[in-house]
Design a protein around this motif. Structure first.
Motif, mmCIF file in Angstrom:
data_model
loop_
_atom_site.group_PDB
_atom_site.id
_atom_site.type_symbol
_atom_site.label_atom_id
_atom_site.label_comp_id
_atom_site.label_asym_id
_atom_site.label_seq_id
_atom_site.Cartn_x
_atom_site.Cartn_y
_atom_site.Cartn_z
ATOM 1 N N ARG A 252 -16.983 5.521 -35.239
ATOM 2 C CA ARG A 252 -15.549 5.602 -34.968
ATOM 3 C C ARG A 252 -14.858 4.327 -35.448
ATOM 4 O O ARG A 252 -15.341 3.226 -35.191
ATOM 5 C CB ARG A 252 -15.305 5.677 -33.471
ATOM 6 N N ALA A 253 -13.721 4.490 -36.065
ATOM 7 C CA ALA A 253 -12.940 3.316 -36.488
ATOM 8 C C ALA A 253 -11.885 3.005 -35.426
ATOM 9 O O ALA A 253 -11.460 3.899 -34.680
ATOM 10 C CB ALA A 253 -12.273 3.600 -37.815
ATOM 11 N N ALA A 254 -11.468 1.749 -35.355
ATOM 12 C CA ALA A 254 -10.393 1.357 -34.438
ATOM 13 C C ALA A 254 -9.079 1.972 -34.916
ATOM 14 O O ALA A 254 -8.861 2.131 -36.117
ATOM 15 C CB ALA A 254 -10.282 -0.166 -34.395
ATOM 16 N N THR A 255 -8.200 2.308 -33.966
ATOM 17 C CA THR A 255 -6.962 2.990 -34.350
ATOM 18 C C THR A 255 -5.731 2.071 -34.419
ATOM 19 O O THR A 255 -4.743 2.439 -35.047
ATOM 20 C CB THR A 255 -6.619 4.100 -33.335
ATOM 21 N N GLY A 256 -5.762 0.956 -33.709
ATOM 22 C CA GLY A 256 -4.564 0.093 -33.681
ATOM 23 C C GLY A 256 -3.489 0.584 -32.729
ATOM 24 O O GLY A 256 -2.410 -0.008 -32.635
ATOM 25 N N THR A 257 -3.779 1.647 -31.980
ATOM 26 C CA THR A 257 -2.759 2.234 -31.088
ATOM 27 C C THR A 257 -2.314 1.270 -29.994
ATOM 28 O O THR A 257 -1.128 1.195 -29.668
ATOM 29 C CB THR A 257 -3.328 3.521 -30.440
ATOM 30 N N VAL A 258 -3.258 0.529 -29.414
ATOM 31 C CA VAL A 258 -2.896 -0.359 -28.295
ATOM 32 C C VAL A 258 -1.813 -1.332 -28.741
ATOM 33 O O VAL A 258 -0.778 -1.491 -28.079
ATOM 34 C CB VAL A 258 -4.145 -1.102 -27.762
ATOM 35 N N GLU A 259 -2.039 -1.984 -29.874
ATOM 36 C CA GLU A 259 -1.061 -2.982 -30.346
ATOM 37 C C GLU A 259 0.261 -2.312 -30.725
ATOM 38 O O GLU A 259 1.337 -2.834 -30.439
ATOM 39 C CB GLU A 259 -1.638 -3.766 -31.531
ATOM 40 N N LYS A 260 0.160 -1.134 -31.332
ATOM 41 C CA LYS A 260 1.383 -0.439 -31.750
ATOM 42 C C LYS A 260 2.258 -0.094 -30.537
ATOM 43 O O LYS A 260 3.479 -0.236 -30.583
ATOM 44 C CB LYS A 260 0.989 0.844 -32.502
ATOM 45 N N ILE A 261 1.643 0.326 -29.457
ATOM 46 C CA ILE A 261 2.426 0.763 -28.292
ATOM 47 C C ILE A 261 2.806 -0.407 -27.387
ATOM 48 O O ILE A 261 3.910 -0.457 -26.859
ATOM 49 C CB ILE A 261 1.630 1.813 -27.463
ATOM 50 N N THR A 262 1.885 -1.359 -27.194
ATOM 51 C CA THR A 262 2.142 -2.412 -26.206
ATOM 52 C C THR A 262 2.668 -3.699 -26.839
ATOM 53 O O THR A 262 3.192 -4.560 -26.142
ATOM 54 C CB THR A 262 0.858 -2.767 -25.422
#
Ligand code: NAP
Length: 283
Positions: A252-262
């Protein structure tokens, strides 16, 4: 709940729920929690605790408790702790009749019951956000006993690789979706910031705790037998092992979602271990 933007948290005493509660309080939101055992919930004083059992919503007592817990609530953090969607229809009806918004903790695996709940939420008329997190860093706590006793992890699939997610980052995404705008109709896939194999995760635990941890590869068959002996249901055991096998060939690759949202980078696995070092330390 005297403060604005009352939020009801389901699963508030769990790994993720406690962090959601903490994040909401920090943001100044009013928080109510529906829990099975208020006496042992150990939630902060600012949380309004209501007794209720999500497994008993067919009965008038718990259905009434759920309705009462929704009074004055604007948003609901929905953790459904069962491997079936049965029971979620009356829950969502009650939520849709009283609240405006729901944030549902699904999973990246999107198992059949999770997809059913997602579909019901999409049709509920509520504003909704679905969280499909990938593997929690906390899954490594299942190694804690072996690490404390022998500084070893005996498991199959040491080469299975995923970006382990800190529960505080998942909760931070949930809090943004519960309190902020612009998340209606969104499905998010939070992950940790870096892909690590399971053997690498064991190594990091050793580095952070100051006692090297060895990975000892064992056969999936031996692990399957051990999990069945511990009482895990066979379909769950097979699902877990198949998922790990798949992560050997397709990490699985990291998505970057945490940084994008928070707006803040996701916490590393090393940081997660530092936050939980006591669990792996010898007594
Ligand atoms: N582990 C992963 O890698 C991963 C990845 C993606 C998604 N997920 C999802 O994350 C969720 C688990 O989150 P978690 O780790 O925070 O769970 P957890 O620590 O096991 O907590 C479960 C929560 O549910 C509550 N609960 C259980 N049965 C209940 C009932 N009958 N009525 C009311 N409350 C009840 C528990 O309360 P009590 O204090 O009363 O027990 C507890 O607060 C699951 O839905 C899972 O699919 C996990």
């Amino acid at each position: 709940m005297t403060r604005q933007r009352g939020t009801l948290v389901l699963g508030a005493t769990g790994l993720v729920g406690r962090q959601v509660v903490a994040g909401l309080l920090e943001a100044g939101a009013g928080v109510r929690a529906l829990v099975r055992n208020p006496g042992t919930a150990c939630l902060p004083d600012d949380v309004e605790v209501v007794r209720g059992d999500l497994g008993a919503l067919g009965g008038p007592g718990d259905r009434g408790a759920l309705r009462a817990s929704l009074d004055g609530v604007e948003a609901v953090f929905l953790l459904w702790p069962f491997a079936t969607a049965e029971g979620t229809a009356p829950l969502l009806d009650a939520v849709a009749a009283r609240a405006r918004r729901v944030v549902y903790l699904s999973s990246a695996a999107v198992r059949e019951h999770e997809r059913s709940v997602e579909r019901m939420i999409e049709r509920s008329g509520l504003e909704w956000t679905v969280l499909r997190p990938h593997a929690f860093a906390a899954n490594t706590l299942r190694w804690a006993g072996q690490i404390r006793a022998e500084a070893v992890v005996r498991e199959p699939y040491g080469a299975a690789a995923m970006p382990p997610l800190h529960e505080r980052d998942l909760a931070a995404v949930a809090v943004h979706a519960l309190l902020g705008d612009g998340h209606d109709g969104a499905t998010y896939e939070p992950t940790g910031p870096e892909t690590l194999t399971q053997a690498e995760q064991a190594r990091v635990i050793g580095e952070v705790t100051g006692r090297p941890v060895r990975w000892e590869e064992i056969s999936p068959r031996a692990t399957r037998r051990r999990m069945l002996d511990l009482g895990w249901p066979p379909p769950v055991v097979d699902g877990v092992l198949a998922a790990q096998a798949a992560l050997v060939t397709a990490p699985r690759a990291a998505t970057g979602t945490v940084e994008k949202i928070t707006g803040a980078p996701a916490r590393t696995f090393r940081a997660w271990v530092a936050d939980h070092a006591d669990a792996f330390a010898t007594p």
